[in-house]
Write an enzyme that holds these catalytic residues in place. Structure first.
Site, PDB file in Angstrom:
ATOM      1  N   ASN A 144       1.595  21.048  20.195  1.00 33.75           N
ATOM      2  CA  ASN A 144       1.190  22.390  19.774  1.00 33.75           C
ATOM      3  C   ASN A 144       0.408  23.111  20.869  1.00 33.75           C
ATOM      4  O   ASN A 144       0.583  24.305  21.099  1.00 33.75           O
ATOM      5  CB  ASN A 144       0.364  22.318  18.487  1.00 33.75           C
ATOM      6  CG  ASN A 144       1.188  21.893  17.295  1.00 33.75           C
ATOM      7  OD1 ASN A 144       2.407  22.087  17.264  1.00 33.75           O
ATOM      8  ND2 ASN A 144       0.542  21.301  16.299  1.00 33.75           N
ATOM      9  N   HIS A 195      -0.060  14.741  14.783  1.00 30.35           N
ATOM     10  CA  HIS A 195      -0.502  14.843  13.391  1.00 30.35           C
ATOM     11  C   HIS A 195      -1.410  13.676  13.024  1.00 30.35           C
ATOM     12  O   HIS A 195      -1.404  13.193  11.897  1.00 30.35           O
ATOM     13  CB  HIS A 195       0.690  14.942  12.430  1.00 30.35           C
ATOM     14  CG  HIS A 195       1.454  16.224  12.577  1.00 30.35           C
ATOM     15  ND1 HIS A 195       2.613  16.477  11.909  1.00 30.35           N
ATOM     16  CD2 HIS A 195       1.218  17.321  13.346  1.00 30.35           C
ATOM     17  CE1 HIS A 195       3.070  17.675  12.244  1.00 30.35           C
ATOM     18  NE2 HIS A 195       2.219  18.206  13.115  1.00 30.35           N
ATOM     19  N   TYR A 239       7.638  15.584  18.964  1.00 26.24           N
ATOM     20  CA  TYR A 239       6.460  16.268  19.488  1.00 26.24           C
ATOM     21  C   TYR A 239       6.127  15.821  20.918  1.00 26.24           C
ATOM     22  O   TYR A 239       5.726  16.635  21.756  1.00 26.24           O
ATOM     23  CB  TYR A 239       5.252  16.040  18.581  1.00 26.24           C
ATOM     24  CG  TYR A 239       5.274  16.859  17.321  1.00 26.24           C
ATOM     25  CD1 TYR A 239       4.736  18.142  17.295  1.00 26.24           C
ATOM     26  CD2 TYR A 239       5.850  16.368  16.152  1.00 26.24           C
ATOM     27  CE1 TYR A 239       4.766  18.910  16.141  1.00 26.24           C
ATOM     28  CE2 TYR A 239       5.886  17.133  14.991  1.00 26.24           C
ATOM     29  CZ  TYR A 239       5.342  18.393  14.992  1.00 26.24           C
ATOM     30  OH  TYR A 239       5.377  19.158  13.852  1.00 26.24           O
TER      31      TYR A 239
END
Length: 811
Positions: free
Chosen positions: A216, A274, A283
């Site tokens: 992210n 996460h 990811y």
């Protein structure tokens, strides 16, 4: 082909799994001098041109058949969306299936389609190339979405990701492509919108106390950089670059730092996102791609990355990614909820990762880059089932073709060895013709992640599922496996057969972490390994102790203490092999051919071995603690039908409702209803012939020394190897442990190699007594001390080691 949201994030050309720079990497010296001497405006223009090239691939030979095919694929998708684009004055949405445009899920998916159209418009050779009509329609469409759905006057609702990553990334990419056609006021408005929802890479905008991590953070850094270039704001571009290193928080969330908990790369090769999900394959790959893209984009400019710790990213290619790639496939054990995405199979995510590795190679030091290109060449060359050229767009194709055409670059052979990723509860065992991945879980690492309608049937994917990869069957998990496999009978798992409700039907992604502490294992000589997992089932009284011992040509699986009291049948699944649409391979049991028709089932109690043509052998040895007559072994041939939509109903990742049918051969142990202290033992012989399987079953080169709730152990005398997992203080084969831990000992000549781990992370010091004399230590980790003698004792300080291996060489 519509893409998943993760695939559309980074450099997404229309049909590409990911589109990558044709020439991006470290800029030439001339580029650097020009950027340094030119006015600031020219520096922005140069980098915007580079960003465009990252999306389109720049100049390429349109007559080359590979490029022609990629252009056609791009044109086919773009033309379809162009045809269906609503250009009417009173429209409520740009596409009928993405209405209303005010909904974040709808505008979140509309922007990537506009980017596809803009990419086709900017790419030579498509039916939309350079069209004034297309450009005008795209400018108007961006204005429509800006006024109707995505603008600074709105507050976030629904899934935060659409507001802060998905929509702004596609919007900024589209603005890069259309920058010469966009009115200045429109461009300023889009930049202002993105500035509100993605002001920096460091924080979650809708939760400012939450620091962004991993993929992210990398995604947001690219968005901020593009925003800064379009706004011609040097400070914003610097903010993006510094976000990779987390300069504002003194490096606390730097992408170039090994973590010891939470999200990021671990020194053992693990990658977690996460907080508790093993996510190298999605990811982790996105982080690699976004960080690599930004490094390439800014190279040679005033904003070039100069963080010396970028070597962490370089090391991750061989430490984190290479062990979990098999001939260009990304192992499903590392893909989390993405296994339920119809448009993101193992070969799609594998192509994405390969592409990002080649992108990073463009600017990495030569020793790294040379090895990576050889790896990529081997992966592409061996995977004929899913040709790389058909999975990626023009920029990625250009980079790969350069590698494939370079005779000086060798195609690396398949990686071999044993890899225990203690920090994410994953184990990978690799031999020349096959590989096996173990998906474990614990109170530290989630058994599964589900949410936003994704991974609805992932209940048992982290309960010891074994993924067997065979170089002759690269479609095992990518060819309709997940919508058709029986989700209650995943290979390697021990399950309560109770009916389960769908997971993840609500908003937001959630994880399930079981209560067990033990999950992981030990590695010896980078070649042999053992792993264990205590199973404490979700919503059931079922408990079991499971262990796997990984040798040169075999994996021995043991289970003990299998107990439940819910009056339901408990099963352990040996194999559930996809035979694809019409496969009918021969199944032998103790040398006798079994029926081949669909629907056949049988009890194989008393069987010594089985062999499935094209896959390998299975041996069912006697073992200590086995009940009289053993646990019944069952077999089944069946055709199973399902749909991707039944696994994933996500707004932008949902699957089709079209039915898919595949054939399976399943082997399992039936422990009966509410078993008490039941057990099992089986041996996987991947790639073995029927004759070799029968010989192995007869000669028993591996002996099961113990299989109970205290210790599970095997001995491979030809290898001089004794391997055991101790669930508490105990002895097996002359090997004694003071407490819980996994121990491998190999005696070869006068040398003795030892590896010890505490996968439960419950102990501080473990003492191990060996069954043969030892005189001295020739090499040992500083956590190991030896008391020599006829019954030598090793004292191992395991506290703080997080389940990693401690090794010593003795004489």
């Amino acid at each position: 082909m519509d893409l998943t949201r993760r695939q559309t994030l980074t450099l997404a050309g229309a049909t590409a799994a990911a589109a990558l720079p044709l020439t991006a990497g470290v800029a030439t010296a001339a580029d650097a001098v020009e950027a340094a001497d030119a006015p600031a405006a020219d520096a922005f223009d140069a980098l915007l041109a580079r960003a465009e090239e990252q999306l389109t691939g720049g100049a390429f030979d349109t007559a080359d058949p590979d490029f022609a095919a990629a252009v056609k694929a791009l044109d086919t998708q773009a033309s379809a969306w162009w045809k269906d684009l609503d250009r009417s004055a009173g429209r409520k949405a740009l596409w009928a299936d993405l209405s209303p445009a005010s909904d974040p899920g709808m505008f979140g998916q509309s922007y990537p389609r506009l980017r596809t159209l803009a990419t086709a418009w900017a790419t030579p050779g498509t039916s939309l190339t350079g069209s004034a009509e297309v450009a005008d329609a795209l400018v108007a469409a961006l204005g429509f979405l800006g006024s109707t759905g995505y603008n600074p006057a709105r507050g976030e609702s629904g899934n935060w990701w659409f507001w802060e990553i998905g929509a702004p990334r596609a919007l900024m990419d589209t603005c890069v492509l259309l920058r010469s056609k966009l009115p200045a006021a429109d461009l300023a408005g889009y930049v202002a919108t993105v500035a509100k929802f993605c002001p920096n890479p460091d924080r979650r905008t809708n939760s400012p106390s939450l620091s962004e991590t991993g993929a992210n953070r990398a995604d947001k850094a690219v968005i901020v950089a593009l925003r800064g270039l379009l706004a011609r704001d040097a400070a914003t571009v610097a903010l993006a670059r510094d976000g990779l290193s987390d300069v504002r928080d003194n490096g606390r969330r730097s992408l170039f730092t090994y973590v010891t908990s939470g999200d990021g790369f671990y020194e053992d090769g693990s990658f977690v996102q996460h907080d508790s999900v093993a996510y190298t394959g999605t990811y982790g790959s996105v982080l690699l791609g976004s960080a690599g893209q930004l490094i390439a984009l800014l190279a040679g400019s005033d904003w070039a990355l100069n963080d010396p710790k970028v070597s962490v990213l370089y090391e991750a290619v061989e430490r984190s990614f290479s062990p979990v790639m098999f001939d260009g496939l990304m192992m499903d054990a590392l893909r989390g909820r993405a296994i339920s995405r119809e448009r993101a199979r193992d070969y799609n995510d594998g192509a994405v990762t390969l592409t990002y590795i080649l992108q990073l190679a463009a600017g990495a030091p030569a020793p790294y880059a040379d090895r990576w290109r050889a790896l990529a060449k081997g992966w592409v060359s061996r995977n004929k089932a899913n040709p790389y050229a058909g999975l990626v767009g023009i920029p990625a194709l250009a980079r790969a073709k350069a590698v494939l055409d370079d005779k000086a670059i060798p195609a690396a052979e398949r990686l071999t060895g044993h890899f225990s990723f203690a920090d994410m509860d994953r184990v990978v065992h690799r031999r020349p013709g096959w590989a096996l991945a173990l998906s474990l879980s614990s109170k530290r690492i989630a058994a599964y992640e589900a949410g936003n309608g994704e991974n609805l049937h992932g209940w048992y994917t982290g309960d010891g599922m074994t993924y067997l990869y065979d170089g002759d069957d690269l479609g095992q998990f990518g060819d309709g496996f997940w919508p058709t496999v029986d989700p209650y009978r995943l290979p390697g798992t021990t399950v309560d057969t109770r009916a389960r409700a769908d997971l993840g039907t609500g908003a937001g992604a959630g994880t399930y972490r079981p209560k067990n502490a033990v999950a992981g294992g030990v590695v010896l000589q980078d070649r042999y390994g053992a792993a264990a997992m205590e199973l404490i089932a979700d919503g059931s009284t079922l408990q079991a102790r499971k262990a796997w011992f990984c040798l040169d040509n075999a994996v021995v699986a043991l289970g003990a203490g299998i107990t439940a009291s819910d009056s339901r049948t408990i099963e352990t699944v040996v194999e559930n092999r996809s035979l694809h649409t019409d496969g009918a391979p021969r199944l032998l049991v103790d040398g006798r051919r079994q029926p081949g028709e669909q629907g056949w089932s049988a009890s194989l109690s008393g069987a010594d071995w089985a062999h499935l043509e094209g896959t390998g052998g299975y041996v069912f040895p006697d073992h200590p603690g086995r009940a009289p007559g053993g646990v019944p072994l069952r077999a089944l041939r069946e055709e199973r039908t399902g749909s991707w939509g039944a696994l994933n109903s996500g707004a932008d990742t949902g699957g089709d409702t079209d039915l898919v049918t595949r054939r399976y051969v399943t082997l399992w142990f039936d422990h009966g209803s509410s078993p008490t202290d039941s057990s099992y033992a089986y041996v996987l012989l991947p790639g073995a012939s029927a004759v070799a399987t029968g010989v192995w079953a007869h000669s028993r080169p591996v002996r099961i020394v113990a299989n109970d709730a205290t210790v599970q152990a095997v001995e491979a005398r030809r290898l001089g190897l004794l391997a055991a997992h101790f669930w508490g203080p105990g002895s097996a084969g002359g090997l004694t442990s003071s407490g819980p831990g996994t121990v491998l000992v190999r005696r070869h000549g006068d040398a003795i190699s030892v590896a010890v781990a505490d996968p439960g992370r419950t102990g501080s010091t473990l003492t191990v007594e060996l069954p043969f004399p030892v005189r001295k230590v020739t090499r040992a980790d500083d956590t190991i001390t030896l008391t020599p003698g006829r019954r030598p004792v090793l004292t191992v300080v395991v506290a703080g080691s997080r389940g990693h291996s401690h090794t010593a060489e003795l004489a």
